[in-house]
Design a protein around this motif. Structure first.
Motif, short mmCIF file in Angstrom:
data_model
loop_
_atom_site.label_atom_id
_atom_site.label_comp_id
_atom_site.label_asym_id
_atom_site.label_seq_id
_atom_site.Cartn_x
_atom_site.Cartn_y
_atom_site.Cartn_z
N UNK B 1 1.09 -0.95 -0.23
CA UNK B 1 0.01 -0.20 0.25
C UNK B 1 1.09 0.94 -0.44
N UNK B 24 -11.31 1.23 5.49
CA UNK B 24 -11.40 0.50 6.71
C UNK B 24 -11.77 0.15 7.74
N UNK B 25 -9.52 0.38 7.76
CA UNK B 25 -9.77 0.21 9.45
C UNK B 25 -10.19 1.64 9.79
N UNK B 157 0.73 3.12 24.77
CA UNK B 157 2.22 2.68 24.39
C UNK B 157 1.60 2.40 22.94
N UNK B 161 5.21 3.27 19.85
CA UNK B 161 5.26 1.91 19.04
C UNK B 161 5.25 2.98 17.85
N UNK B 178 16.91 -2.40 10.44
CA UNK B 178 16.30 -1.84 11.43
C UNK B 178 15.67 -2.52 12.55
N UNK B 179 15.18 -3.76 12.12
CA UNK B 179 14.36 -4.42 13.17
C UNK B 179 15.41 -4.28 14.59
N UNK B 182 14.89 -0.95 16.27
CA UNK B 182 12.94 -0.59 16.68
C UNK B 182 12.70 -0.72 17.90
N UNK B 183 13.86 -2.50 18.08
CA UNK B 183 12.78 -2.76 18.92
C UNK B 183 13.61 -2.40 20.15
N UNK B 186 11.98 1.05 20.68
CA UNK B 186 10.61 0.86 22.12
C UNK B 186 11.23 0.87 23.86
#
Lengths: 658, 285
Positions: B1, B24-25, B157, B161, B178-179, B182-183, B186
């Motif tokens: 998208x 939709x969201x 929260x 995020x 980036x994985x 990002x953890x 956060x």
């Protein structure tokens, strides 16, 4: 043409995921992983149906044990405690683990096909609903396998009235299983319903206006709204009961100033809409089957739709008719009695519309039609005894007697179950490309029909003769012996009928006669598909021109084929058919909830070691759920594209099955 | 998208891919909020029913509540809704930087509200002797406002995020992975929020216990110095993670995600206005 022939012509094109390896999208199409990671509404619908049928058989077995105990006076097949457990679990299982998920199976499988969609709006949320339902079912039934002195299966009746369910009188963890099981089932139901609401409102094919929706889709929509608006009442009531049991609050504790009657109100604010949650999908199925087998359109479509919606609205205004004997006061009693009588009007209107559909029709007496006609008759009888209850003075006599048991079994078996069994036979050729043998189908219908009436009709007399419900035995001199004996024999016959039905269904799944597309010469869009439907449902999204859209297409083939070809071309130009990736994370999130529920239910708050295990396991479960949801959102809503090869176009075949 | 985001102008009020034009969201969130209305409806009804039928010898809410503090936290929550609306507008215009600042401010105000609630609960339990199990008022009050507090906490929260997600590298970025980053990002942000809550409550406690300002500061530093250090360290980590590093993936196409979150946040805010009126203000009529 079957699905595997088409997939040979599919060229798959995947975007390269930038995330680490364990976040790669699952691609399994067969085996266990394909079921755990599926987001296909048809596979999810199948799983809902599979689990629902298992629990339907469990609930039926519980019912047979209950009837065996009541066969003769002063029987001792079961102890009083076992009897309490069995009728509690029979009710809870049949409502939450059999009828609701079976309806949900049809919502999932059939509804997107009927509105011309490729899937539901949120495919992964759909998978989450399914696995959370499974987790709830496990928690509800886990007590059977744990020691009965400390755990045991729930035994507080399906209505769970305090103080029967309070810590003081029921210190075992059985009630905690019931509370957390229902909580998880509530989460699953609400998530699924939100999904259906968005799907029906937003994912309709072009031209599928609201007043062209098949009635089954309309009833799915009304049912979903009922679930979304009524389940919060029981969720909060269960939270309050849980707080009473675990944190010594006083919501329903008389000693602390609480009022147990509040539970009854909150429960029935949910409980009565729940009755319509069970029956409206059935009415939707019947409104599909009767026109197909009468070979004419549904009589008075707008009226049927509006009555369905009207029943939904009124369903929220009648809850206190379950509490006429609690001394609410004359004004409240009169108001709820009037509202209850009013709800008979839209229901009656529907029955007249079904009769109007049959009138002058070219009736095809096949097995689904037999079940559908059985529904109209039996549901009407259940409805008539229901109207008798709406008169508060009469209800005061019938309350908690076998008359009520007879009434709601006529509505739930003669109503919901008959319609669901009709739906299984009706859509079986579409779902699996095979059909149930007509002879065995008829035999199962007549056995079920006779068995059902022999079981439950005598209960009207038992109730009027004063036999109370939820009693595990009775003395021989009360005049209830003969009717009870007959009812038990009827229950065995009903059991045999159900066995024949499901044995034949299972046989047909593997070995039944294969049939072509559109076996019943149907009227709605799902029949435009080959069977079983391919993963992508529609090769080209259809344009809807009329209410019975497939019927219209069959009358105007040239026009439709031209339109379809143009559409497929346009879609191919836009990159082909978009398909969502499968995902394991909804399953992980649901399993986290299962661990939370085990943590909350299986350990004592006191003394100290119990509370550590309880808190620890609950936190671990919470973390698992959070991780599941986090990775789920990290995946994003990407998908891949399918291209249909020109030669292997599945739209070429419009042949009829008979 | 989002890969199509750069190529086409996005109309934030009409989604051509759905039957109604509503994304939709957004529709999902509206339907969920309808459901959430019923959750709070039941909780508020329970409180009001027991207010009408109080047990003999029950607690007097007027002695327990402190309307000044709650008015303050209500005002802060209202202002957080303003910042949330600004965040939505910013991202709809593609202004990621402005959106981030609005998200952070919303989180900040949300944390102030939560801090007030933690203080209030502690004060009611220890000083006013109202616990969840010793009175029906405590039972209904803590369950209702606690459920609302959980909603705010989930909202904070979610906001945090979303803020972290806005740093996901986009096309043309030099960043390889980036994985894991990002953890940690956060986790650091959440640590900052929790430590800030603890330190602030410690400051309030010190001021209440010590009569003089000097004494209060002394006590505060003595008790909290380690926590303050840890908080500053984590804060530095947050700033480090947020350093500019080329183009990001987050953009106009994510406006619907921020807007859905905003709907939730506004709803939780509106529910609080109802709770503030029905639970607190009603007692002073």
């Amino acid at each position: 043409m079957d699905a595997s022939a088409n997939t040979a012509h599919l060229i798959k094109e995947e975007q390269v995921p930038a995330a680490p390896k364990f976040l790669a999208h699952p691609t399994a199409k067969t085996g266990l992983m394909s079921w755990l990671t599926t987001v296909d509404h048809k596979k999810i619908g199948f799983l809902y149906g599979f689990f629902a049928l298992i629990f339907f058989l469990v609930g039926g077995f519980e019912a047979l044990l209950i009837r065996t105990q009541l066969m003769v006076p002063n029987n001792n097949v079961l102890t009083a405690q076992q009897y309490n457990t069995l009728f509690t679990m029979h009710g809870t299982t049949m409502i939450f683990l059999a009828v609701m998920p079976l309806s949900s199976a049809f919502f999932n499988f059939i509804m997107p096909l009927q509105i011309g969609a490729r899937d539901v709006a949120f495919p992964r949320l759909n998978a989450f609903s399914l696995w959370t339902f499974v987790a709830g079912a496990i928690i509800l039934n886990i007590g059977w396998f744990l020691p009965a002195d400390k755990y045991g299966a729930p035994d507080g009746a399906w209505v769970g009235y305090p103080p029967i369910t309070s810590k003081t009188y029921n210190p075992k963890h059985a009630i905690d299983f019931w509370i957390m099981g229902l909580q998880l089932l509530g989460v699953a139901s609400i998530a699924a319903s939100l999904n259906f609401i968005v799907t029906i409102i937003n994912m309709r094919a072009p031209g599928m206006t609201m007043m062209r929706l098949p009635v089954f889709v309309w009833m799915t929509l009304v049912t979903s709204f009922l679930i979304v608006l009524s389940f919060p009442a029981i969720t909060i009531a269960l939270v309050q009961l849980m707080m009473d049991r675990n944190f010594s609050t006083a919501f329903f504790e008389v000693s602390g100033g609480g009022m147990p009657i509040l539970w009854q109100h909150l429960f029935w604010v949910f409980g009565h809409p729940e009755v319509y949650i069970l029956i409206l999908p059935a009415m939707g199925i019947i409104s599909e089957i009767l026109p197909t087998f009468s070979r004419k359109p549904l009589f008075g479509y707008p009226i049927v739709v509006f009555s369905g919606a009207c029943i939904g609205f009124l369903g929220f205004a009648v809850w206190s008719h379950h509490m006429f004997t609690t001394g609410m006061g004359t004004v409240a009693t009169a108001a709820f009695a009037l509202a209850t009588m009013a709800i008979a009007v839209p229901t009656g209107v529907k029955i007249f519309n079904w009769i109007g559909t049959l009138w002058g029709g070219h009736l095809m007496m096949r097995t689904p039609m037999l079940f559908a006609l059985g529904f109209v008759w039996m549901f009407m009888m259940g409805g008539l005894s229901g109207i008798m209850h709406s008169a508060a003075p009469a209800d005061a006599q019938q309350h908690d007697s076998y008359f009520v048991v007879a009434h709601f079994h006529y509505v739930l078996i003669g109503g919901s179950i008959f319609a669901l069994l009709a739906g299984l036979h009706y859509w079986f050729p579409l779902m699996f490309g095979r059909k149930v043998s007509e002879g065995w189908g008829r035999l199962s219908f007549w056995t079920i029909f006779v068995g059902f009436n022999v079981t439950f009709f005598p209960m009207h007399f038992l109730g009027l003769n004063g036999m109370p419900r939820r009693t595990f035995t009775y003395d021989p001199n009360l005049g209830w012996n003969t009717a009870n004996y007959i009812a038990t024999m009827g229950a065995y016959l009903l059991g045999i009928g159900m066995f024949i039905y499901f044995a034949v269904l299972a046989y047909t799944y593997f070995k039944g006669e294969k049939v072509g597309r559109d076996y019943w010469d149907g009227r709605t869009l799902e029949w435009s598909l080959q069977n079983p439907p391919p993963e992508y449902n529609f090769a080209a999204i259809p344009t809807v021109h009329a209410r019975d859209s497939w019927w219209y297409e069959k009358q105007n083939r040239a026009e439709i084929e031209r339109e379809r070809a143009e559409k497929a071309k346009a879609e191919e130009a836009h990159g082909g058919i978009h398909m969502p990736f499968g995902s394991i994370w909804p399953f992980v999130a649901s399993m986290g909830l299962l661990v939370v529920a085990i943590g909350v239910t299986c350990f004592d708050s006191n003394p100290a070691p119990g509370i550590h295990a309880k808190l620890g396991l609950t936190l671990i479960g919470g973390v698992i759920t959070f991780v599941g949801i986090y990775f789920w959102s990290l995946e994003g809503n990407e998908g891949y594209h399918l291209h249909l090869d020109k030669d292997g176009k599945p739209v070429e075949d419009h042949g009829h099955g008979h | 998208m989002s890969s199509h985001a750069a190529t086409a102008e996005i109309d934030h009020h009409h989604d051509p891919t759905t039957s109604t034009g509503i994304p939709n969201k957004k529709l999902l969130m509206w339907a969920f909020l309808a459901s959430d209305c019923m959750f709070f409806g039941v909780l508020i009804s329970t409180h009001l029913i027991y207010r009408l039928h109080p047990p003999a010898g029950g607690l007097d809410p007027k002695v327990i509540f402190s309307p000044e503090l709650t008015s303050f936290s209500t005002f802060i929550l209202l202002m957080s809704s303003l910042m949330m609306a600004l965040a939505v507008t910013a991202i709809q215009k593609g202004n990621v930087k402005s959106c981030r600042w609005s998200l952070l401010t919303t989180i900040f105000f949300g944390m102030i509200f939560l801090g007030c609630q933690v203080y209030e609960f502690e004060h009611f339990v220890h000083d006013k002797k109202m616990t969840i199990s010793n009175s029906l008022l405590g039972t209904t009050f803590y369950t209702l406002t606690g459920t609302h507090g959980c909603h705010v906490a989930i909202g904070v929260l979610w906001l945090a995020l979303m803020y972290v997600r806005s740093f996901k590298p986009g096309a043309g970025s030099a960043q390889r992975s980036w994985f894991s980053g990002q953890i940690f990002h956060a986790a650091t942000l959440i640590v900052v929020l929790l430590l800030a809550l603890k330190v602030t409550l410690g400051l309030v406690h010190a001021i209440q216990v010590q009569p003089s300002l000097g004494g209060a500061m002394g006590l505060f530093m003595k008790e909290q110095v380690l926590w303050i250090g840890a908080m500053l360290l984590a804060l530095w980590g947050c700033v480090w993670f947020a350093r500019p590093r080329g183009p990001v993936h987050f953009g106009v196409a994510n406006a619907i995600d921020v807007e859905s979150m905003g709907l939730y946040w506004h709803f939780v805010d509106i529910v609080w206005i109802v709770i503030f009126t029905a639970v607190y203000l009603l007692e002073y009529l």
